[in-house]
Motif scaffolding. Structure first.
Motif, PDB file in Angstrom:
ATOM      1  N   LYS A 105       0.797  -1.220   0.000  1.00  0.00           N
ATOM      2  CA  LYS A 105       0.000   0.000   0.000  1.00  0.00           C
ATOM      3  C   LYS A 105       0.837   1.280   0.000  1.00  0.00           C
ATOM      4  N   SER A 106       2.123   1.170   0.250  1.00  0.00           N
ATOM      5  CA  SER A 106       2.941   2.372   0.444  1.00  0.00           C
ATOM      6  C   SER A 106       2.989   3.248  -0.809  1.00  0.00           C
ATOM      7  N   VAL A 107       3.119   2.631  -1.986  1.00  0.00           N
ATOM      8  CA  VAL A 107       3.198   3.402  -3.228  1.00  0.00           C
ATOM      9  C   VAL A 107       1.857   4.070  -3.517  1.00  0.00           C
ATOM     10  N   TRP A 108       0.770   3.329  -3.263  1.00  0.00           N
ATOM     11  CA  TRP A 108      -0.564   3.901  -3.440  1.00  0.00           C
ATOM     12  C   TRP A 108      -0.778   5.090  -2.508  1.00  0.00           C
ATOM     13  N   LYS A 109      -0.397   4.954  -1.252  1.00  0.00           N
ATOM     14  CA  LYS A 109      -0.597   6.047  -0.299  1.00  0.00           C
ATOM     15  C   LYS A 109       0.200   7.288  -0.703  1.00  0.00           C
ATOM     16  N   ALA A 110       1.412   7.074  -1.210  1.00  0.00           N
ATOM     17  CA  ALA A 110       2.236   8.201  -1.647  1.00  0.00           C
ATOM     18  C   ALA A 110       1.591   8.906  -2.842  1.00  0.00           C
ATOM     19  N   ALA A 111       1.066   8.107  -3.784  1.00  0.00           N
ATOM     20  CA  ALA A 111       0.396   8.686  -4.948  1.00  0.00           C
ATOM     21  C   ALA A 111      -0.870   9.424  -4.536  1.00  0.00           C
ATOM     22  N   LEU A 112      -1.626   8.816  -3.619  1.00  0.00           N
ATOM     23  CA  LEU A 112      -2.857   9.435  -3.137  1.00  0.00           C
ATOM     24  C   LEU A 112      -2.557  10.761  -2.451  1.00  0.00           C
ATOM     25  N   LYS A 113      -1.484  10.801  -1.687  1.00  0.00           N
ATOM     26  CA  LYS A 113      -1.109  12.050  -1.006  1.00  0.00           C
ATOM     27  C   LYS A 113      -0.739  13.130  -2.013  1.00  0.00           C
ATOM     28  N   GLU A 114       0.072  12.762  -3.015  1.00  0.00           N
ATOM     29  CA  GLU A 114       0.470  13.753  -4.023  1.00  0.00           C
ATOM     30  C   GLU A 114      -0.746  14.317  -4.756  1.00  0.00           C
ATOM     31  N   MET A 115      -1.650  13.430  -5.144  1.00  0.00           N
ATOM     32  CA  MET A 115      -2.838  13.855  -5.886  1.00  0.00           C
ATOM     33  C   MET A 115      -3.769  14.701  -5.024  1.00  0.00           C
ATOM     34  N   THR A 116      -4.012  14.265  -3.799  1.00  0.00           N
ATOM     35  CA  THR A 116      -4.939  15.010  -2.947  1.00  0.00           C
ATOM     36  C   THR A 116      -4.344  16.340  -2.497  1.00  0.00           C
ATOM     37  N   ASP A 117      -3.048  16.403  -2.274  1.00  0.00           N
ATOM     38  CA  ASP A 117      -2.431  17.679  -1.929  1.00  0.00           C
ATOM     39  C   ASP A 117      -2.652  18.702  -3.043  1.00  0.00           C
ATOM     40  N   ALA A 118      -2.657  18.215  -4.310  1.00  0.00           N
ATOM     41  CA  ALA A 118      -2.843  19.117  -5.449  1.00  0.00           C
ATOM     42  C   ALA A 118      -4.308  19.502  -5.648  1.00  0.00           C
ATOM     43  N   LEU A 119      -5.218  18.538  -5.503  1.00  0.00           N
ATOM     44  CA  LEU A 119      -6.622  18.778  -5.839  1.00  0.00           C
ATOM     45  C   LEU A 119      -7.506  19.122  -4.645  1.00  0.00           C
ATOM     46  N   ARG A 120      -7.061  18.785  -3.436  1.00  0.00           N
ATOM     47  CA  ARG A 120      -7.890  19.043  -2.250  1.00  0.00           C
ATOM     48  C   ARG A 120      -8.267  20.517  -2.087  1.00  0.00           C
ATOM     49  N   PRO A 121      -7.341  21.452  -2.327  1.00  0.00           N
ATOM     50  CA  PRO A 121      -7.719  22.862  -2.156  1.00  0.00           C
ATOM     51  C   PRO A 121      -8.877  23.299  -3.056  1.00  0.00           C
ATOM     52  N   TRP A 122      -9.109  22.547  -4.127  1.00  0.00           N
ATOM     53  CA  TRP A 122     -10.195  22.864  -5.056  1.00  0.00           C
ATOM     54  C   TRP A 122     -11.467  22.067  -4.758  1.00  0.00           C
ATOM     55  N   THR A 123     -11.397  21.097  -3.848  1.00  0.00           N
ATOM     56  CA  THR A 123     -12.477  20.137  -3.667  1.00  0.00           C
ATOM     57  C   THR A 123     -13.621  20.717  -2.842  1.00  0.00           C
ATOM     58  N   ILE A 124     -14.815  20.776  -3.462  1.00  0.00           N
ATOM     59  CA  ILE A 124     -15.991  21.330  -2.785  1.00  0.00           C
ATOM     60  C   ILE A 124     -17.171  20.350  -2.797  1.00  0.00           C
ATOM     61  N   ASP A 125     -16.931  19.121  -3.283  1.00  0.00           N
ATOM     62  CA  ASP A 125     -17.968  18.090  -3.278  1.00  0.00           C
ATOM     63  C   ASP A 125     -17.253  16.750  -3.283  1.00  0.00           C
ATOM     64  N   PHE A 126     -17.824  15.769  -2.584  1.00  0.00           N
ATOM     65  CA  PHE A 126     -17.073  14.527  -2.373  1.00  0.00           C
ATOM     66  C   PHE A 126     -17.971  13.305  -2.442  1.00  0.00           C
ATOM     67  N   HIS A 127     -17.524  12.330  -3.242  1.00  0.00           N
ATOM     68  CA  HIS A 127     -18.234  11.056  -3.349  1.00  0.00           C
ATOM     69  C   HIS A 127     -17.422   9.946  -2.709  1.00  0.00           C
ATOM     70  N   VAL A 128     -18.009   9.302  -1.734  1.00  0.00           N
ATOM     71  CA  VAL A 128     -17.435   8.098  -1.158  1.00  0.00           C
ATOM     72  C   VAL A 128     -17.750   6.952  -2.117  1.00  0.00           C
ATOM     73  N   ALA A 129     -16.770   6.104  -2.379  1.00  0.00           N
ATOM     74  CA  ALA A 129     -16.980   5.007  -3.325  1.00  0.00           C
ATOM     75  C   ALA A 129     -15.905   3.952  -3.129  1.00  0.00           C
ATOM     76  N   GLN A 130     -16.104   2.813  -3.795  1.00  0.00           N
ATOM     77  CA  GLN A 130     -15.112   1.750  -3.814  1.00  0.00           C
ATOM     78  C   GLN A 130     -14.770   1.441  -5.269  1.00  0.00           C
TER      79      GLN A 130
END
Length: 343
Positions: free
Chosen positions: A231-256
């Motif tokens: 999971k370590s590589v996935w978590k690192a990628a998720l962090k990079e992506m969310t750090d970039a897009l989170r400031p713009w995020t105003i709606d959120f879908h929980v999903a699998q």
């Protein structure tokens, strides 16, 4: 169980339509989707509301004020509120003709107008108007710079329309939309429009596909043949992506998601929405949601007042099962337990 009452927990009604139709399965009615939502209950907790698509056969975008009132009464009579709404802009692809863009903006304005009415009635305390580009990555790729210019100019107009109605737009981060098909193209689009009235809608199933580079291999974050046991590589990628897009995020879908693409009916292939308890699901729903709901310091952003489950393209038999919605509600509760707050 904690006493967090925010974010509110919503179910989406448009999965009764999306991926259904003559070349797939019959559409599930709006009333049935509402009833399925209202019936779900886990340890005394129920859904707080629904996010709805403003398109036939569920909702008549051109209905009069009496129709809007009836819609509000129907939803509220089941103890539910309305949150985010989806603008049916697909008849006017941004990367089509000038006339197409006129249609796009007209449908958007009608959607903002209806959304405002629902807000003024009191049934819609929070939420955004969801959009996309209604254009494919293939069309976008024929002229990336020219395509981006047209998209940005059109979305700037769209944001001005939303502002006039006191609404905010959220661009759906989904791999099947040109200019939004990778996390980097999505970020470029948001930054170029640069409006407080346009933000990002993050869907956990779709954004997982961002890290795999579907429809934009150059922006792939996870290596080919990635072993999901590590999971370590996935978590690192998720962090990079969310750090970039989170400031713009105003709606959120929980999903699998099981890290595959899927399409049905007329819907293009996109991130597969799996059931919350799917054994092939790659997401730790409650933990991974935190990357979107908390900032880099671990503090809650509270950037939106509700979260929604989007389960598009499940078979009708699955969607008619009460256990389906209870499991989904349980997943949403787990997110609120871990990343919620009390007001």
């Amino acid at each position: 169980m904690s006493q967090n009452n925010f974010p509110k927990l919503h179910n989406a009604t448009w999965p009764g339509i999306v991926g259904k139709g003559p070349d797939s399965e019959p559409i599930i009615s709006f009333d049935e989707m509402l009833q399925n939502t209202a019936n779900a209950e886990v340890n005394g907790v129920k859904f707080d509301g629904v996010d709805i698509g403003l398109f036939d056969p569920h909702v008549d975008l051109d209905m009069n004020d009496d129709g809007v009132k009836k819609l509000a009464d129907k939803v509220s009579s089941l103890g539910l509120e309305i949150g985010s709404v989806v603008a049916p802009i697909w008849g006017g692809p941004i990367l089509g003709t000038k006339e197409d863009r006129v249609v796009y903006l007209d449908m958007l304005e009608k959607s903002c107008k209806l959304a405002k009415k629902l807000r003024e009635i009191g049934v819609r305390p929070n939420g955004i108007v969801r959009i996309d580009t209604a254009s494919s990555p293939e069309v976008w790729a024929k002229d990336p710079k020219g395509s981006q210019k047209i998209i940005v100019e059109t979305l700037k107009e769209a944001a001005q329309i939303a502002e006039g109605y006191g609404e905010k737009l959220a661009a759906e981060g989904e791999i099947c939309w040109g200019g939004m098909q990778s996390w980097k193209t999505m970020l470029e689009t948001l930054e170029s429009v640069n409006s407080p009235f346009l933000g990002f809608q993050a869907d956990m199933a779709h954004t997982l596909l961002y890290t795999l580079g579907y429809n934009y291999p150059e922006h792939r974050m996870l290596p080919e043949g990635y072993d999901w046991k590590d999971k370590s590589v996935w978590k690192a990628a998720l962090k990079e992506m969310t750090d970039a897009l989170r400031p713009w995020t105003i709606d959120f879908h929980v999903a699998q998601n099981d890290a595959t693409v899927f399409g049905s009916g007329s819907h293009d292939k996109t991130g597969r929405h799996c059931l919350a308890d799917d054994p092939n699901g790659k997401l730790d729903i409650a933990e991974d949601a935190g990357y979107w709901l908390r900032d880099e310091k671990g503090e809650l952003t509270k950037a939106f007042k509700h979260i929604c489950w989007d389960g598009c393209m499940f078979p009708n038999q699955v969607m008619k099962e009460g256990s389906t919605w209870n499991n989904i509600l349980a997943a949403l509760i787990s997110v609120r337990e871990k990343h919620g707050w009390k007001e």
